[in-house]
Scaffold this motif. Structure first.
Motif, mmCIF file in Angstrom:
data_model
loop_
_atom_site.group_PDB
_atom_site.id
_atom_site.type_symbol
_atom_site.label_atom_id
_atom_site.label_comp_id
_atom_site.label_asym_id
_atom_site.label_seq_id
_atom_site.Cartn_x
_atom_site.Cartn_y
_atom_site.Cartn_z
ATOM 1 N N SER A 88 11.112 1.804 1.804
ATOM 2 C CA SER A 88 11.200 0.631 1.652
ATOM 3 C C SER A 88 11.834 -0.366 3.187
ATOM 4 C CB SER A 88 11.981 -0.025 1.046
ATOM 5 O OG SER A 88 13.632 0.388 1.312
ATOM 6 N N THR A 89 12.530 0.670 3.547
ATOM 7 C CA THR A 89 12.454 0.260 5.600
ATOM 8 C C THR A 89 11.705 0.638 6.563
ATOM 9 O OG1 THR A 89 15.056 1.348 4.593
ATOM 10 C CG2 THR A 89 14.434 0.662 6.977
ATOM 11 N N LEU A 90 11.162 1.548 6.032
ATOM 12 C CA LEU A 90 9.609 1.534 6.816
ATOM 13 C C LEU A 90 8.099 0.646 6.382
ATOM 14 C CD1 LEU A 90 10.146 5.888 7.558
ATOM 15 C CD2 LEU A 90 11.158 3.390 9.205
ATOM 16 N N ALA A 91 8.341 0.367 5.019
ATOM 17 C CA ALA A 91 7.029 -0.628 5.273
ATOM 18 C C ALA A 91 6.564 -1.322 5.992
ATOM 19 C CB ALA A 91 7.039 -0.629 3.787
ATOM 20 N N GLY A 92 7.990 -2.161 6.296
ATOM 21 C CA GLY A 92 7.634 -3.166 7.468
ATOM 22 C C GLY A 92 6.770 -2.702 8.612
ATOM 23 N N ARG A 93 6.326 -1.814 8.631
ATOM 24 C CA ARG A 93 6.169 -1.400 10.525
ATOM 25 C C ARG A 93 5.149 -0.584 10.452
ATOM 26 N NH1 ARG A 93 11.281 2.017 12.617
ATOM 27 N NH2 ARG A 93 9.276 3.027 13.463
ATOM 28 N N VAL A 94 4.507 -0.213 8.792
ATOM 29 C CA VAL A 94 3.546 0.100 8.986
ATOM 30 C C VAL A 94 1.597 -1.083 9.393
ATOM 31 C CG1 VAL A 94 3.848 1.955 6.771
ATOM 32 C CG2 VAL A 94 2.843 -0.805 6.328
ATOM 33 N N ALA A 95 1.184 -0.044 9.723
ATOM 34 C CA ALA A 95 0.009 -0.688 10.447
ATOM 35 C C ALA A 95 -0.901 -2.210 10.030
ATOM 36 C CB ALA A 95 -1.361 -0.161 10.936
ATOM 37 N N ASP A 96 -0.969 -2.086 8.769
ATOM 38 C CA ASP A 96 -1.613 -2.381 7.751
ATOM 39 C C ASP A 96 -0.896 -3.087 6.791
ATOM 40 O OD1 ASP A 96 -4.360 -3.918 5.981
ATOM 41 O OD2 ASP A 96 -4.566 -2.381 5.520
ATOM 42 N N ALA A 97 -0.449 -4.944 6.381
ATOM 43 C CA ALA A 97 -0.272 -5.812 5.658
ATOM 44 C C ALA A 97 -0.507 -5.040 4.613
ATOM 45 C CB ALA A 97 0.071 -6.774 5.654
ATOM 46 N N SER A 98 -1.955 -5.053 3.841
ATOM 47 C CA SER A 98 -2.460 -4.277 2.933
ATOM 48 C C SER A 98 -1.785 -3.605 2.106
ATOM 49 C CB SER A 98 -3.438 -4.759 2.381
ATOM 50 O OG SER A 98 -4.547 -3.923 3.002
ATOM 51 N N TRP A 99 -1.777 -2.453 2.901
ATOM 52 C CA TRP A 99 -1.318 -1.131 2.727
ATOM 53 C C TRP A 99 0.274 -1.031 2.414
ATOM 54 C CZ3 TRP A 99 1.241 3.008 5.292
ATOM 55 C CH2 TRP A 99 1.041 4.395 4.922
ATOM 56 N N GLU A 100 1.150 -1.962 3.182
ATOM 57 C CA GLU A 100 2.154 -2.397 3.119
ATOM 58 C C GLU A 100 3.112 -2.558 1.430
ATOM 59 O OE1 GLU A 100 6.358 -5.112 4.110
ATOM 60 O OE2 GLU A 100 4.880 -5.366 5.155
ATOM 61 N N PHE A 101 2.119 -3.723 1.126
ATOM 62 C CA PHE A 101 2.377 -4.168 -0.445
ATOM 63 C C PHE A 101 2.005 -2.971 -1.545
ATOM 64 C CE2 PHE A 101 -0.068 -5.576 -4.259
ATOM 65 C CZ PHE A 101 0.419 -6.200 -4.678
ATOM 66 N N LYS A 102 0.696 -2.222 -1.017
ATOM 67 C CA LYS A 102 0.812 -1.061 -2.297
ATOM 68 C C LYS A 102 1.483 -0.078 -2.155
ATOM 69 C CE LYS A 102 -4.104 -1.113 -1.873
ATOM 70 N NZ LYS A 102 -5.441 -1.110 -1.567
ATOM 71 N N VAL A 103 2.325 0.488 -0.710
ATOM 72 C CA VAL A 103 3.412 0.913 -1.070
ATOM 73 C C VAL A 103 4.382 0.232 -1.582
ATOM 74 C CG1 VAL A 103 5.453 1.784 0.796
ATOM 75 C CG2 VAL A 103 2.465 2.378 1.566
ATOM 76 N N LEU A 104 4.660 -0.741 -1.150
ATOM 77 C CA LEU A 104 5.651 -1.177 -1.989
ATOM 78 C C LEU A 104 5.516 -1.276 -3.613
ATOM 79 C CD1 LEU A 104 6.286 -4.171 0.051
ATOM 80 C CD2 LEU A 104 7.564 -2.262 0.035
ATOM 81 N N LEU A 105 4.182 -1.239 -3.982
ATOM 82 C CA LEU A 105 5.028 -0.755 -5.163
ATOM 83 C C LEU A 105 4.574 0.534 -6.405
ATOM 84 C CD1 LEU A 105 1.427 -3.840 -5.782
ATOM 85 C CD2 LEU A 105 3.669 -4.079 -6.572
ATOM 86 N N ARG A 106 3.819 1.312 -4.648
ATOM 87 C CA ARG A 106 4.054 1.748 -5.213
ATOM 88 C C ARG A 106 5.596 3.720 -5.247
ATOM 89 N NH1 ARG A 106 1.401 7.086 -1.824
ATOM 90 N NH2 ARG A 106 1.554 8.864 -2.716
ATOM 91 N N ILE A 107 5.817 2.875 -4.804
ATOM 92 C CA ILE A 107 7.712 3.629 -4.526
ATOM 93 C C ILE A 107 8.598 2.345 -5.395
ATOM 94 C CG2 ILE A 107 7.968 4.321 -1.860
ATOM 95 C CD1 ILE A 107 9.577 1.573 -1.235
#
Length: 181
Positions: free
Chosen positions: A115-134
């Motif tokens: 969750s700390t690193l999610a804001g630094r991923v290359a794609d904001a839509s993938w960040e959204f998916k990561v947050l839901l996944r975790i």
């Protein structure tokens, strides 16, 4: 102890193929390739229900992903690792109630890091998916309040995308998860 591989020939074949790919990746010794090959081995172990072995391979994959110099592969492996730790916790609890606590704590630690690193991923839509996944992992760990916070963060991220005029229609059905919290 918690290793109970099934006699599942397709899963065994997947493990053999992953091992061959890992051998090839070791010869090249490139961080991203090593990480991906180790993830493939870990996934094969998950299919065989050898979750402790899978977790060990995910840990190795995470080390290689970190050395690749990009946040995206690290976050991806962290997601798989925390899901695997939750599977291990469930298996341990099934064998002896309460014995999955340490694995669940590892899952929570990995969720926090992701969750700390999610804001630094290359794609904001993938960040959204990561947050839901975790957030799903936290829900499985019984941390519904923290899961709801991650879902809220994901919703804000998506709503920011909508306000900017760049909605991703594939993300909209995921909003139903907020009602589950």
């Amino acid at each position: 102890m918690f290793e109970a591989p099934l006699l599942d020939e397709p899963a065994r074949q997947a493990l053999r193929q992953a091992a061959v790919a890992l051998d090839a990746a070791e010869r090249r010794a490139q961080p991203y390739g090593m990480s991906q090959a180790l993830v493939a081995v870990a996934r094969a172990y998950v299919q065989l229900r050898a979750v402790a072995s899978a977790e060990a391979y995910y840990e190795l994959a995470l080390r290689w992903a970190r050395s690749a110099g990009s946040t995206d592969p690290v976050v991806d492996v962290l997601c798989e690792l925390c899901e695997c730790a939750t599977l291990l916790a469930d298996a341990q609890d099934a064998a002896a109630p309460g014995s999955g606590h340490a694995a669940r704590e590892r899952a929570r630690d990995r969720v926090f890091e992701a969750s700390t690193l999610a804001g630094r991923v290359a794609d904001a839509s993938w960040e959204f998916k990561v947050l839901l996944r975790i957030s799903d992992v936290l829900t499985r760990c019984g941390d519904r309040d923290d899961a709801a916070l991650l879902q809220t963060r994901a919703l804000r991220l998506m709503m920011g995308g909508l306000a900017a005029g760049a909605p991703d229609a594939a993300l909209l059905p995921s909003l139903g998860r907020l009602a589950d919290a």
